[in-house]
Design an enzyme around this catalytic site. Structure first.
Site, PDB file in Angstrom:
ATOM      1  N   HIS A   1       0.743  -1.178  -0.120  1.00  0.00           N
ATOM      2  CA  HIS A   1       0.129  -0.080  -0.005  1.00  0.00           C
ATOM      3  C   HIS A   1       0.758   1.296  -0.183  1.00  0.00           C
ATOM      4  O   HIS A   1       0.276   2.267  -0.329  1.00  0.00           O
ATOM      5  CB  HIS A   1      -0.970  -0.073   1.162  1.00  0.00           C
ATOM      6  CG  HIS A   1      -1.943  -0.823   1.075  1.00  0.00           C
ATOM      7  ND1 HIS A   1      -3.294  -0.533   1.348  1.00  0.00           N
ATOM      8  CD2 HIS A   1      -2.056  -2.064   0.235  1.00  0.00           C
ATOM      9  CE1 HIS A   1      -4.291  -1.558   1.133  1.00  0.00           C
ATOM     10  NE2 HIS A   1      -3.561  -2.352   0.418  1.00  0.00           N
TER      11      HIS A   1
ATOM     12  N   HIS B   1      -1.962 -12.346  -2.333  1.00  0.00           N
ATOM     13  CA  HIS B   1      -2.987 -13.053  -1.346  1.00  0.00           C
ATOM     14  C   HIS B   1      -2.732 -14.648  -1.220  1.00  0.00           C
ATOM     15  O   HIS B   1      -3.838 -15.334  -0.576  1.00  0.00           O
ATOM     16  CB  HIS B   1      -4.188 -13.096  -2.258  1.00  0.00           C
ATOM     17  CG  HIS B   1      -4.812 -11.724  -2.268  1.00  0.00           C
ATOM     18  ND1 HIS B   1      -6.019 -11.482  -3.209  1.00  0.00           N
ATOM     19  CD2 HIS B   1      -4.346 -10.620  -2.041  1.00  0.00           C
ATOM     20  CE1 HIS B   1      -6.278 -10.153  -2.758  1.00  0.00           C
ATOM     21  NE2 HIS B   1      -5.254  -9.579  -2.168  1.00  0.00           N
TER      22      HIS B   1
END
EC number: 1.11.1.21
Length: 746
Positions: free
Chosen positions: A114, A277
């Site tokens: 992020h 993920h």
């Protein structure tokens, strides 16, 4: 296993919580701007150009002082000891924020992702390069919920190693270490990100509320430039689907658009999602209404931590971050191919998390108990985000991910390279990287060859200047060519510039702003001078075309100053090399093409934004200050360096001489300005007494007399005693732009 209708496009129910992102974005209440009476000049006059935007990160805000040398401090760092300490940190769970599965790896991967993932290709803003995640608004973005805890977990490491490691590097490196600590072989890592000490004003969107989308789209979901994300306050996309509607196919369209704007192709996009993920989980244990305000709005006693939850213990098994409660694999702290094995191993049905967020669960109870609980509870059923199902449902991503299902080694290679690109995309050329783990140069780094010859000396420079000035090329031609080469530089992501000589290559050779027909006249002449010198020079000396383009422009500036009655030498530092077309990614470079360049009085046809705002933006991207912008515009007008040899703003009767006439005549009260009745974006300056036409101009010119801050700068250079200062300041600013990408000189 092929998918059946249960995992195709589901019915479109009402959005449960539209406030989510890829992959941990809150369903919790998002911050809203508080209304207040006008407090600043910007509140009163929002349409005025903001010259202060050209002066970010004042040295007065830097506690380390002007003499601090991060590269020198970093050289003292024991990187192996740092890595060992960070690996230990990963598995040392803290009671105040317990680690899922006893490992903070997933949290740190998300933090690094992020930080870097704010990068956007259209203006080069964002990225991890300055540690901006520490400051507002990023520290309080809905998508960054709980990353305040990740950074706080890193504080003992930062405290121990001090100024040898920047926050920007530490935040980014943490994700790399996390991957390695869980068995993944990364492609490498480059340090070298220097901290800033205050936030920077960046237009992340025009929406008046976080998580809004209404101001960034037009037509058939056309995302405006320069935005990279689909939603205000999110890094990429809403993981529940567009505007919270759980449609994997529609989500795939958003994924492709927003990851593309982060410089990722389809394979890199799929690799990042699958790889990222493969670790950790999302958090949506309970009612999102029980989560408190973000860090910037939190009570002072929380000391910079936000999102305090009153649900259960507020952390660990009770944590609420995104409202989604997904564990992707049965091995959330180990690298393997289980994400794809799970994605393709089950059929999926649409369900809701405990917080009411849309997600998918393995159909008919399949796989129940196969997913471990992060804190030792009962096993869980397999779950996926809407955007994970996109990788299976979208034909584009399915072709890629099905191949990786059978060839996990290809996935590992693709993820390693895409992750490396993600973390380093905003750092510019590889020469800016520090440390022992820097990978070999990549095409996306815009590589240039190393210098492999002796450089020209002062005598050579003098001889080359004479040849250039005797070549028949005009001062405007030489100045415009050098400016075209150097002014492609973007200080945001350190791309472009004169080094590499890419002005002679595609796509820059064909950019309208660079006047290709003029380049066809100028470049062959300079190439002949280069070839003749290199063929005759002794001692292995050579000059690159990249160097000669800059030298020729500087020679023209010296000649123009002399013609105006001022002798000055323009500093020249050889050392640029010429890149090849093969080492130039045409598609990647295309985003550097200016939509406008007020320094050359150029605007792309059809551009509707105010010219003066675009001038400020171009100056910002170049990294020049308000005074530098002012003196450059005035000087370039005097030199006749306008696009297409336009006369707009050329307020002088002796063009080609480096005079301060632009400033003197702009402030002449004998001239009255009015918008032209016949030409768009043009103003006419007429004699107040006779009405005779004296000059024409654009807003790029007149803003220097209209804006009070810029007018104050213009007045300095219009004074009777200012000509010498003007020439010296112009030359200093010129050299700065010519050397913008010469990181070897800094």
């Amino acid at each position: 296993m092929s998918s059946d209708t249960s995992s195709s496009r589901p019915p479109q129910p009402d959005s449960g919580t539209a406030s989510k992102s890829e992959s941990e974005n809150p369903a919790i209440p998002s911050p809203k701007p508080k209304a207040h009476a006008p407090l600043t000049n910007r509140d009163w006059w929002p349409d005025q150009v903001d010259v202060s935007s050209l002066h970010p990160h004042s040295p007065l805000s830097n506690p380390l002082g002007d003499d601090f040398d991060y590269a020198a401090e970093f050289a003292k760092l024991d990187v192996e000891a740092l890595k060992a300490d960070m690996i230990s940190l990963m598995t040392t769970s803290q009671d105040w924020w317990p680690a899922d599965y006893g490992h903070y790896g997933g949290l740190f991967i998300r933090m690094s992702w992020h930080a870097a993932g704010t990068y956007r290709i259209h203006d080069g803003r964002g990225g991890a390069g300055q540690g901006m995640q520490r400051f507002a608004p990023l520290n309080s973005w809905p998508d960054n919920a709980s990353l305040d805890k990740a950074r706080r977990l890193l504080w003992p490491i930062k405290k121990k190693y001090g100024n040898k490691i920047s926050w920007a590097d530490l935040i980014t490196y943490a994700g790399n270490v996390a991957l390695e600590s869980m068995g993944f072989k990364t492609f490498g890592f480059g340090f070298g990100r220097e901290d800033v000490w205050e936030p920077e004003e960046i237009l992340w969107g025009e929406e008046e509320e976080w998580l809004g989308t209404d101001k960034r789209y037009s037509g058939e979901r056309e995302l405006a430039q320069p935005y990279g994300a689909t939603t205000m306050g999110l890094i990429y996309v809403n993981p529940e689907g567009p505007e919270g509607k759980p449609d994997p196919i529609a989500a795939a369209i958003d994924i492709r658009e927003t990851f593309g704007r982060m410089a990722m192709n389809d394979e890199e996009t799929a690799a990042l999602i699958v790889g990222g993920h493969s670790f950790g989980k999302t958090h949506g244990a309970g009612d999102a209404d029980l989560v408190g305000p973000e860090p910037e709005a939190a009570p002072i006693e929380q000391q910079g931590l936000g999102w305090k939850s009153s649900y259960g213990t507020g952390s660990g098994k009770d944590a609420i971050t995104s409202g989604l409660e997904v564990v992707w694999t049965p091995t959330p702290t180990k690298w393997d191919n289980s994400f794809l094995e799970t994605l393709y191993g089950y059929e999926w049905e649409l369900t809701k998390s405990p917080a009411g967020a849309w997600q998918f669960t393995a159909k008919d109870g399949a796989g129940a108990g196969t997913i471990p609980d992060p804190f030792g509870g009962a096993g869980r059923a397999p779950t996926m985000l809407v955007t994970d199902i996109s990788l299976r449902e979208s034909p584009i991503y399915a072709d890629i991910t099905r191949r990786w299902l059978d060839h996990p080694e290809e996935l590992a290679d693709a993820f390693a390279k895409a992750w490396y690109k993600l973390l380093h995309r905003d750092m510019g050329p590889i020469s800016r990287y520090l440390g022992p783990w820097v990978a070999e140069p990549q095409l996306w780094q815009d590589p240039v060859p190393a210098v492999d010859h002796e450089l020209v000396d002062d005598n050579d420079v003098a001889a080359l200047k004479k040849k250039v000035l005797d070549s028949g090329l005009s001062i405007p031609q030489l100045v415009k060519t050098a400016w075209s080469a150097a002014a492609s530089y973007r200080n945001t992501d350190k791309r472009g510039g004169a080094n590499g000589g890419r002005l002679r290559l595609q796509p820059q050779r064909s950019w309208e702003v660079n006047e290709p027909s003029e380049l066809d006249k100028v470049l062959p002449v300079l190439e002949k001078i280069q070839q003749d010198f290199n063929a005759s020079a002794s001692g292995g000396k050579k000059i690159s075309l990249a160097d000669l383009i800059v030298l020729a422009g500087s020679a023209a500036v010296e000649k123009a100053a002399k013609d105006a009655g001022y002798e000055i030498s323009v500093h020249f530092a050889p050392g640029r090399t010429d890149a090849s077309q093969e080492s130039t990614d045409v598609e990647s470079f295309a985003v550097l093409e200016p939509r406008a360049d007020g320094f050359r009085n150029y605007i792309r046809p059809g551009e509707k934004a105010p010219l003066e705002q675009l001038l400020i933006e171009r100056a910002y991207l170049l990294g020049v200050t308000g005074p530098e912008m002012t003196v450059l515009v005035g000087g370039l007008r005097a030199l006749g360096a306008n696009h297409g040899s336009s006369k707009h703003g050329v307020f002088t009767d002796r063009p080609g001489a480096l005079t301060n006439d632009f400033f003197v005549n702009l402030l002449d009260m004998g001239t009255e300005w009015k918008a032209s009745e016949t030409a768009e974006n043009v103003y006419e300056g007429r004699d107040r007494a006779s009405g005779a036409l004296k000059w024409t101009a654009t807003a790029n010119d007149l803003v220097f007399g209209s804006n009070s801050v810029l007018r104050g700068l213009v007045e300095v250079y219009a004074q009777d005693d200012a000509h010498g200062k003007f020439v010296e300041d112009f030359v200093a600013a010129w050299v700065k732009v010519m050397n913008s990408d010469r990181f070897d000189l800094k």
